[in-house]
Design a protein around this motif. Structure first.
Motif, PDB file in Angstrom:
ATOM      1  N   CYS A  46       0.858  -1.176   0.000  1.00 51.91           N
ATOM      2  CA  CYS A  46       0.000   0.000   0.000  1.00 51.91           C
ATOM      3  C   CYS A  46       0.896   1.228   0.000  1.00 51.91           C
ATOM      4  O   CYS A  46       1.886   1.277   0.738  1.00 51.91           O
ATOM      5  CB  CYS A  46      -0.885  -0.038   1.245  1.00 51.91           C
ATOM      6  SG  CYS A  46      -1.959   1.376   1.452  1.00 51.91           S
ATOM      7  N   VAL A  58      -5.756   9.269  -3.948  1.00 51.41           N
ATOM      8  CA  VAL A  58      -6.458   8.061  -3.507  1.00 51.41           C
ATOM      9  C   VAL A  58      -7.220   7.492  -4.694  1.00 51.41           C
ATOM     10  O   VAL A  58      -7.438   8.184  -5.697  1.00 51.41           O
ATOM     11  CB  VAL A  58      -7.426   8.344  -2.332  1.00 51.41           C
ATOM     12  CG1 VAL A  58      -6.650   8.718  -1.069  1.00 51.41           C
ATOM     13  CG2 VAL A  58      -8.440   9.430  -2.687  1.00 51.41           C
ATOM     14  N   ARG A  60     -10.778   5.306  -5.827  1.00 54.19           N
ATOM     15  CA  ARG A  60     -12.105   4.829  -5.436  1.00 54.19           C
ATOM     16  C   ARG A  60     -12.401   3.650  -6.340  1.00 54.19           C
ATOM     17  O   ARG A  60     -12.226   3.737  -7.559  1.00 54.19           O
ATOM     18  CB  ARG A  60     -13.141   5.940  -5.591  1.00 54.19           C
ATOM     19  CG  ARG A  60     -12.934   7.056  -4.563  1.00 54.19           C
ATOM     20  CD  ARG A  60     -13.939   8.176  -4.653  1.00 54.19           C
ATOM     21  NE  ARG A  60     -15.310   7.807  -4.944  1.00 54.19           N
ATOM     22  CZ  ARG A  60     -16.197   7.306  -4.066  1.00 54.19           C
ATOM     23  NH1 ARG A  60     -15.849   7.104  -2.832  1.00 54.19           N
ATOM     24  NH2 ARG A  60     -17.437   7.028  -4.445  1.00 54.19           N
ATOM     25  N   ARG A  63     -15.753  -2.596  -4.219  1.00 56.93           N
ATOM     26  CA  ARG A  63     -15.234  -3.762  -3.492  1.00 56.93           C
ATOM     27  C   ARG A  63     -16.373  -4.747  -3.299  1.00 56.93           C
ATOM     28  O   ARG A  63     -17.303  -4.526  -2.528  1.00 56.93           O
ATOM     29  CB  ARG A  63     -14.623  -3.339  -2.150  1.00 56.93           C
ATOM     30  CG  ARG A  63     -13.311  -2.597  -2.307  1.00 56.93           C
ATOM     31  CD  ARG A  63     -12.292  -3.430  -3.033  1.00 56.93           C
ATOM     32  NE  ARG A  63     -10.945  -2.886  -2.911  1.00 56.93           N
ATOM     33  CZ  ARG A  63      -9.892  -3.465  -3.442  1.00 56.93           C
ATOM     34  NH1 ARG A  63     -10.024  -4.571  -4.165  1.00 56.93           N
ATOM     35  NH2 ARG A  63      -8.702  -2.932  -3.281  1.00 56.93           N
ATOM     36  N   ILE A  70     -15.325   2.072  -2.342  1.00 58.80           N
ATOM     37  CA  ILE A  70     -14.519   2.431  -1.178  1.00 58.80           C
ATOM     38  C   ILE A  70     -13.359   3.311  -1.628  1.00 58.80           C
ATOM     39  O   ILE A  70     -12.756   3.076  -2.673  1.00 58.80           O
ATOM     40  CB  ILE A  70     -13.991   1.159  -0.475  1.00 58.80           C
ATOM     41  CG1 ILE A  70     -15.174   0.359   0.082  1.00 58.80           C
ATOM     42  CG2 ILE A  70     -13.008   1.503   0.624  1.00 58.80           C
ATOM     43  CD1 ILE A  70     -14.786  -0.947   0.728  1.00 58.80           C
ATOM     44  N   THR A  71     -13.044   4.312  -0.818  1.00 57.73           N
ATOM     45  CA  THR A  71     -11.878   5.157  -1.048  1.00 57.73           C
ATOM     46  C   THR A  71     -10.685   4.513  -0.349  1.00 57.73           C
ATOM     47  O   THR A  71     -10.764   4.169   0.832  1.00 57.73           O
ATOM     48  CB  THR A  71     -12.109   6.573  -0.498  1.00 57.73           C
ATOM     49  OG1 THR A  71     -13.228   7.150  -1.181  1.00 57.73           O
ATOM     50  CG2 THR A  71     -10.883   7.447  -0.700  1.00 57.73           C
ATOM     51  N   GLU A  72      -9.603   4.343  -1.090  1.00 60.89           N
ATOM     52  CA  GLU A  72      -8.415   3.671  -0.569  1.00 60.89           C
ATOM     53  C   GLU A  72      -7.159   4.331  -1.101  1.00 60.89           C
ATOM     54  O   GLU A  72      -7.184   5.017  -2.114  1.00 60.89           O
ATOM     55  CB  GLU A  72      -8.371   2.206  -1.033  1.00 60.89           C
ATOM     56  CG  GLU A  72      -9.576   1.380  -0.728  1.00 60.89           C
ATOM     57  CD  GLU A  72      -9.489   0.003  -1.358  1.00 60.89           C
ATOM     58  OE1 GLU A  72      -8.409  -0.622  -1.304  1.00 60.89           O
ATOM     59  OE2 GLU A  72     -10.491  -0.451  -1.921  1.00 60.89           O
ATOM     60  N   SER A 111      -2.704  -8.041   8.610  1.00 57.43           N
ATOM     61  CA  SER A 111      -4.058  -7.565   8.315  1.00 57.43           C
ATOM     62  C   SER A 111      -5.125  -8.189   9.195  1.00 57.43           C
ATOM     63  O   SER A 111      -6.075  -7.506   9.588  1.00 57.43           O
ATOM     64  CB  SER A 111      -4.391  -7.786   6.836  1.00 57.43           C
ATOM     65  OG  SER A 111      -4.438  -9.162   6.554  1.00 57.43           O
ATOM     66  N   LEU A 160     -13.549   6.937   6.248  1.00 60.90           N
ATOM     67  CA  LEU A 160     -12.571   6.024   5.635  1.00 60.90           C
ATOM     68  C   LEU A 160     -12.467   4.816   6.553  1.00 60.90           C
ATOM     69  O   LEU A 160     -12.095   4.954   7.720  1.00 60.90           O
ATOM     70  CB  LEU A 160     -11.196   6.682   5.522  1.00 60.90           C
ATOM     71  CG  LEU A 160     -10.955   7.646   4.385  1.00 60.90           C
ATOM     72  CD1 LEU A 160      -9.534   8.199   4.459  1.00 60.90           C
ATOM     73  CD2 LEU A 160     -11.202   7.019   3.045  1.00 60.90           C
ATOM     74  N   ASP A 162     -11.136   1.571   5.297  1.00 62.36           N
ATOM     75  CA  ASP A 162     -10.141   0.617   4.825  1.00 62.36           C
ATOM     76  C   ASP A 162      -8.925   0.662   5.754  1.00 62.36           C
ATOM     77  O   ASP A 162      -8.283   1.707   5.904  1.00 62.36           O
ATOM     78  CB  ASP A 162      -9.748   0.957   3.386  1.00 62.36           C
ATOM     79  CG  ASP A 162      -8.653   0.059   2.870  1.00 62.36           C
ATOM     80  OD1 ASP A 162      -8.882  -1.154   2.780  1.00 62.36           O
ATOM     81  OD2 ASP A 162      -7.553   0.582   2.592  1.00 62.36           O
ATOM     82  N   LYS A 164      -5.802  -0.535   5.748  1.00 58.93           N
ATOM     83  CA  LYS A 164      -4.470  -0.166   5.255  1.00 58.93           C
ATOM     84  C   LYS A 164      -4.386   1.326   4.962  1.00 58.93           C
ATOM     85  O   LYS A 164      -3.340   1.951   5.164  1.00 58.93           O
ATOM     86  CB  LYS A 164      -4.089  -1.002   4.031  1.00 58.93           C
ATOM     87  CG  LYS A 164      -4.899  -0.737   2.791  1.00 58.93           C
ATOM     88  CD  LYS A 164      -4.564  -1.705   1.672  1.00 58.93           C
ATOM     89  CE  LYS A 164      -5.409  -1.484   0.449  1.00 58.93           C
ATOM     90  NZ  LYS A 164      -6.860  -1.529   0.675  1.00 58.93           N
ATOM     91  N   THR A 165      -5.491   1.909   4.517  1.00 66.04           N
ATOM     92  CA  THR A 165      -5.528   3.340   4.245  1.00 66.04           C
ATOM     93  C   THR A 165      -5.425   4.136   5.545  1.00 66.04           C
ATOM     94  O   THR A 165      -4.630   5.078   5.642  1.00 66.04           O
ATOM     95  CB  THR A 165      -6.812   3.700   3.471  1.00 66.04           C
ATOM     96  OG1 THR A 165      -6.777   3.018   2.210  1.00 66.04           O
ATOM     97  CG2 THR A 165      -6.946   5.190   3.249  1.00 66.04           C
TER      98      THR A 165
END
Length: 178
Positions: A46, A58, A60, A63, A70-72, A111, A160, A162, A164-165
């Motif tokens: 990431c 970022v 989008r 998913r 999702i924004t990531e 994770s 947000l 996610d 990892k984000t």
């Protein structure tokens, strides 16, 4: 106190394109037997693309498991045995068209260590240069440049989600002293 578990058997249940699943039997520290289900994943990378003006690129994307967009941060799956730094450089360029003068490792994340062996490697990319995007044929992405502080607010108030984000943004905040 010895907290380690000893594997006494392992059975492969499923081998997929992205994940494999196995069921193990273990001996617990107290001598009792237990079962463990393990999702094996080659890991991922990431990247926080931090621009000189204080914005972050970022992506989008839809998913499927959650049925929503999702924004990531830009990210991708590693091929088994692949160098995560090189994968991060590749994913950044493929998904966003960006290349970086500086690519700084911010560590790895487990994770979901209760059932998966996936490790996500985080990088901070700076000194960014725009080029053409080359997403994978099955990737449909919308790019956005968002002020870093706005993304932090979204991470903190739950917009947000996610993992990892959120982790990448918070590590960047600490690393850059923002």
């Amino acid at each position: 106190m010895d907290m380690y578990e000893k594997t006494i058997s392992s059975k492969s249940i499923f081998q997929g394109v992205i994940v494999d699943l196995r069921v193990d039997r273990v001996i617990l520290p107290n001598g009792a037997e237990a079962g463990r289900e393990v999702v094996s994943h080659p890991g991922g990378v990431c990247v926080v693309p931090y621009h000189d003006d204080g914005t972050v690129t970022v992506v989008r994307q839809f998913r499927y498991p959650f049925g929503t967009v999702i924004t990531e941060l830009p990210a991708g799956k590693l091929e088994r045995g692949e160098d995560h730094r090189l994968a991060g450089i590749r994913e950044l360029e493929e998904e966003t068209g960006l290349t970086a003068d500086s690519f700084e490792y911010m560590g790895g994340l487990l994770s979901s260590p209760g059932f998966s062996d996936e490790v996500l490697h985080l990088y901070l990319a700076r000194g960014l240069h725009q080029g053409p995007c080359r997403p994978d044929p099955d990737e449909f992405l919308e790019l956005q440049r968002v002020p870093f502080q706005e993304l932090l607010e979204q991470a903190m108030d739950g917009r947000l989600q996610d993992a990892k984000t959120v982790a990448g943004l918070l590590k960047t905040k600490v690393l850059l002293g923002l």
